[in-house]
Design a protein around this motif. Structure first.
Motif, PDB file in Angstrom:
ATOM      1  N   GLY A 101       0.804  -1.218   0.000  1.00 36.35           N
ATOM      2  CA  GLY A 101       0.000   0.000   0.000  1.00 36.35           C
ATOM      3  C   GLY A 101       0.836   1.266   0.000  1.00 36.35           C
ATOM      4  N   PHE A 102       2.046   1.194   0.570  1.00 37.21           N
ATOM      5  CA  PHE A 102       2.931   2.364   0.550  1.00 37.21           C
ATOM      6  C   PHE A 102       3.231   2.791  -0.880  1.00 37.21           C
ATOM      7  CE2 PHE A 102       4.696   0.804   4.823  1.00 37.21           C
ATOM      8  CZ  PHE A 102       3.841   1.631   5.544  1.00 37.21           C
ATOM      9  N   VAL A 103       3.398   1.819  -1.774  1.00 35.18           N
ATOM     10  CA  VAL A 103       3.696   2.100  -3.177  1.00 35.18           C
ATOM     11  C   VAL A 103       2.530   2.855  -3.823  1.00 35.18           C
ATOM     12  CG1 VAL A 103       4.143   1.059  -5.453  1.00 35.18           C
ATOM     13  CG2 VAL A 103       5.211   0.105  -3.398  1.00 35.18           C
ATOM     14  N   GLY A 145      -4.315   0.360   5.051  1.00 35.03           N
ATOM     15  CA  GLY A 145      -2.900   0.669   5.211  1.00 35.03           C
ATOM     16  C   GLY A 145      -2.197  -0.383   6.061  1.00 35.03           C
ATOM     17  N   HIS A 146      -0.922  -0.118   6.320  1.00 34.72           N
ATOM     18  CA  HIS A 146      -0.111  -1.049   7.103  1.00 34.72           C
ATOM     19  C   HIS A 146      -0.686  -1.225   8.501  1.00 34.72           C
ATOM     20  CE1 HIS A 146       3.204  -3.455   8.281  1.00 34.72           C
ATOM     21  NE2 HIS A 146       3.709  -2.557   9.120  1.00 34.72           N
ATOM     22  N   ARG A 147      -0.790  -2.450   8.919  1.00 34.28           N
ATOM     23  CA  ARG A 147      -1.355  -2.868  10.211  1.00 34.28           C
ATOM     24  C   ARG A 147      -2.853  -2.617  10.306  1.00 34.28           C
ATOM     25  NH1 ARG A 147       2.791  -1.435  15.136  1.00 34.28           N
ATOM     26  NH2 ARG A 147       4.458  -2.849  14.539  1.00 34.28           N
ATOM     27  N   GLY A 148      -3.506  -2.526   9.155  1.00 24.17           N
ATOM     28  CA  GLY A 148      -4.950  -2.343   9.119  1.00 24.17           C
ATOM     29  C   GLY A 148      -5.674  -3.677   9.080  1.00 24.17           C
ATOM     30  N   ALA A 149      -6.611  -3.820   8.164  1.00 23.07           N
ATOM     31  CA  ALA A 149      -7.478  -4.995   8.074  1.00 23.07           C
ATOM     32  C   ALA A 149      -6.702  -6.305   7.979  1.00 23.07           C
ATOM     33  CB  ALA A 149      -8.410  -4.855   6.875  1.00 23.07           C
ATOM     34  N   SER A 150      -5.585  -6.299   7.280  1.00 26.02           N
ATOM     35  CA  SER A 150      -4.813  -7.544   7.123  1.00 26.02           C
ATOM     36  C   SER A 150      -4.236  -8.044   8.447  1.00 26.02           C
ATOM     37  CB  SER A 150      -3.676  -7.354   6.113  1.00 26.02           C
ATOM     38  OG  SER A 150      -2.683  -6.493   6.637  1.00 26.02           O
ATOM     39  N   HIS A 151      -4.199  -7.190   9.445  1.00 29.69           N
ATOM     40  CA  HIS A 151      -3.665  -7.564  10.756  1.00 29.69           C
ATOM     41  C   HIS A 151      -4.774  -7.899  11.764  1.00 29.69           C
ATOM     42  CE1 HIS A 151       0.039  -6.079   9.108  1.00 29.69           C
ATOM     43  NE2 HIS A 151       0.680  -6.338  10.231  1.00 29.69           N
ATOM     44  N   ALA A 177       1.397  -5.875  18.112  1.00 27.61           N
ATOM     45  CA  ALA A 177       0.784  -5.074  19.182  1.00 27.61           C
ATOM     46  C   ALA A 177       1.716  -4.923  20.383  1.00 27.61           C
ATOM     47  CB  ALA A 177      -0.535  -5.704  19.612  1.00 27.61           C
ATOM     48  N   PHE A 178       2.786  -5.718  20.433  1.00 24.78           N
ATOM     49  CA  PHE A 178       3.794  -5.614  21.500  1.00 24.78           C
ATOM     50  C   PHE A 178       4.975  -4.739  21.098  1.00 24.78           C
ATOM     51  CE2 PHE A 178       1.959  -9.573  23.357  1.00 24.78           C
ATOM     52  CZ  PHE A 178       1.835  -9.144  24.670  1.00 24.78           C
ATOM     53  N   THR A 179       4.945  -4.147  19.892  1.00 21.89           N
ATOM     54  CA  THR A 179       6.073  -3.324  19.451  1.00 21.89           C
ATOM     55  C   THR A 179       5.957  -1.898  19.967  1.00 21.89           C
ATOM     56  OG1 THR A 179       5.020  -2.685  17.374  1.00 21.89           O
ATOM     57  CG2 THR A 179       6.422  -4.671  17.338  1.00 21.89           C
ATOM     58  N   ASN A 180       7.091  -1.203  19.922  1.00 19.46           N
ATOM     59  CA  ASN A 180       7.145   0.158  20.469  1.00 19.46           C
ATOM     60  C   ASN A 180       7.008   1.243  19.397  1.00 19.46           C
ATOM     61  OD1 ASN A 180       9.588   0.009  19.171  1.00 19.46           O
ATOM     62  ND2 ASN A 180      10.824   0.542  20.948  1.00 19.46           N
ATOM     63  N   GLY A 181       6.463   0.910  18.245  1.00 23.44           N
ATOM     64  CA  GLY A 181       6.328   1.910  17.195  1.00 23.44           C
ATOM     65  C   GLY A 181       5.130   1.653  16.308  1.00 23.44           C
ATOM     66  N   GLY A 182       4.865   2.593  15.431  1.00 23.94           N
ATOM     67  CA  GLY A 182       3.737   2.473  14.522  1.00 23.94           C
ATOM     68  C   GLY A 182       2.467   3.042  15.118  1.00 23.94           C
ATOM     69  N   LYS A 183       1.345   2.659  14.532  1.00 22.75           N
ATOM     70  CA  LYS A 183       0.051   3.202  14.956  1.00 22.75           C
ATOM     71  C   LYS A 183      -0.861   2.135  15.543  1.00 22.75           C
ATOM     72  CE  LYS A 183       0.147   7.026  11.770  1.00 22.75           C
ATOM     73  NZ  LYS A 183      -0.615   7.933  10.958  1.00 22.75           N
ATOM     74  N   GLY A 184      -0.319   1.005  15.937  1.00 23.61           N
ATOM     75  CA  GLY A 184      -1.147  -0.060  16.484  1.00 23.61           C
ATOM     76  C   GLY A 184      -1.700  -0.946  15.390  1.00 23.61           C
ATOM     77  N   VAL A 185      -2.471  -1.960  15.782  1.00 24.47           N
ATOM     78  CA  VAL A 185      -3.039  -2.920  14.832  1.00 24.47           C
ATOM     79  C   VAL A 185      -4.561  -2.867  14.896  1.00 24.47           C
ATOM     80  CG1 VAL A 185      -1.069  -4.496  14.803  1.00 24.47           C
ATOM     81  CG2 VAL A 185      -2.846  -4.819  16.501  1.00 24.47           C
ATOM     82  N   ALA A 186      -5.190  -3.067  13.756  1.00 17.87           N
ATOM     83  CA  ALA A 186      -6.656  -3.077  13.665  1.00 17.87           C
ATOM     84  C   ALA A 186      -7.159  -4.460  14.071  1.00 17.87           C
ATOM     85  CB  ALA A 186      -7.103  -2.712  12.259  1.00 17.87           C
ATOM     86  N   LEU A 187      -6.932  -4.798  15.304  1.00 18.08           N
ATOM     87  CA  LEU A 187      -7.196  -6.126  15.855  1.00 18.08           C
ATOM     88  C   LEU A 187      -8.632  -6.586  15.632  1.00 18.08           C
ATOM     89  CD1 LEU A 187      -5.677  -8.265  17.573  1.00 18.08           C
ATOM     90  CD2 LEU A 187      -6.588  -7.130  19.584  1.00 18.08           C
ATOM     91  N   PHE A 188      -9.590  -5.708  15.812  1.00 19.99           N
ATOM     92  CA  PHE A 188     -10.993  -6.106  15.770  1.00 19.99           C
ATOM     93  C   PHE A 188     -11.743  -5.649  14.516  1.00 19.99           C
ATOM     94  CE2 PHE A 188      -9.885  -5.829  20.334  1.00 19.99           C
ATOM     95  CZ  PHE A 188      -9.981  -7.184  20.617  1.00 19.99           C
ATOM     96  N   TRP A 189     -10.991  -5.325  13.438  1.00 18.03           N
ATOM     97  CA  TRP A 189     -11.645  -5.019  12.173  1.00 18.03           C
ATOM     98  C   TRP A 189     -12.393  -6.268  11.718  1.00 18.03           C
ATOM     99  CZ3 TRP A 189     -11.439  -7.232   7.375  1.00 18.03           C
ATOM    100  CH2 TRP A 189     -12.049  -6.515   6.352  1.00 18.03           C
ATOM    101  N   ALA A 232     -12.277  -0.070  13.220  1.00 22.02           N
ATOM    102  CA  ALA A 232     -10.991   0.186  12.570  1.00 22.02           C
ATOM    103  C   ALA A 232      -9.982   0.765  13.560  1.00 22.02           C
ATOM    104  CB  ALA A 232     -11.176   1.146  11.397  1.00 22.02           C
ATOM    105  N   GLU A 233     -10.374   0.869  14.831  1.00 21.82           N
ATOM    106  CA  GLU A 233      -9.472   1.406  15.852  1.00 21.82           C
ATOM    107  C   GLU A 233      -8.213   0.546  15.947  1.00 21.82           C
ATOM    108  OE1 GLU A 233      -9.486   2.490  20.630  1.00 21.82           O
ATOM    109  OE2 GLU A 233     -11.308   1.727  19.692  1.00 21.82           O
ATOM    110  N   ARG A 234      -7.089   1.209  16.131  1.00 21.58           N
ATOM    111  CA  ARG A 234      -5.801   0.518  16.243  1.00 21.58           C
ATOM    112  C   ARG A 234      -5.466   0.320  17.720  1.00 21.58           C
ATOM    113  NH1 ARG A 234      -2.642   0.788  11.347  1.00 21.58           N
ATOM    114  NH2 ARG A 234      -4.117   1.202   9.693  1.00 21.58           N
TER     115      ARG A 234
END
Length: 180
Positions: free
Chosen positions: A44-46, A56-62, A104-116, A120-122
């Motif tokens: 998606g970045f491309v 986007g990254h860490r969205g629905a696919s996560h 979800a245990f990492t120290n960067g990014g915007k979180g993961v869309a766990l419950f999509w 869509a909350e991260r």
């Protein structure tokens, strides 16, 4: 995100813990690929998909829903993987879900869309010890080495402990079956 190497540790530990009769190398390799699958969203970045977008990254696919869907789709490969249907489903679901949980245990990014698609909350876990991995060629840097060290500590060691515990449990179960 943990690096691909970090995501591969969970399926390898699953193989060690479950044993070769339950989880052969084809299934292990498939689970390793499944553990990395959610990160295909970086394409998606491309196409300039915003990072915070559900696509986007860490969205629905996560999401847990995407992991469940992929585990169901994986059942079509059961014969080629040479494993029982339930084994394929559970192993692929665990491997794919592990990606989301580790992110979800990492120290960067915007979180993961766990419950999509419910939301869509991260999300992040409150405890975030895993160093976020640089994307692309930047991984092969001093920062990348720090990430690998973090993954060994926070993913590798727990995975190994779990695998050894499962091996011990299998051995104990076999021993008690002999006396029945």
């Amino acid at each position: 995100m943990p690096s691909a190497f970090g995501h591969f540790l969970v399926p390898l530990a699953m193989r060690l813990g479950a044993g070769a009769r339950v989880m052969n190398w084809r299934l292990t390799a498939f689970c390793a690929a499944s553990a990395a699958l959610p990160d295909l969203d970086v394409v998606g970045f491309v196409f300039r998909v915003p990072y915070g977008s559900v696509w986007g990254h860490r969205g629905a696919s996560h999401s847990l829903a995407a992991a469940l869907l992929w585990a169901l789709v994986s059942l079509t490969f059961t014969d080629r993987l040479g494993a029982k249907r339930m084994t394929v489903f559970v192993a692929v679901w665990i491997a794919t879900t592990s990606h989301t949980l580790l992110d979800a245990f990492t120290n960067g990014g915007k979180g993961v869309a766990l419950f999509w698609p419910y939301t869509a909350e991260r999300f992040f876990f409150p405890f975030r010890p895993i160093q976020v991995s640089p994307i692309g060629a930047r991984f092969f840097s001093e920062r990348g080495l720090q990430v690998v060290g973090s993954e060994i500590c926070w993913v590798g060691v727990p995975s190994l402990v779990l695998a050894v515990a499962l091996v011990g449990w299998r051995m104990l179960r076999r021993r008690t079956e002999k006396f029945d």
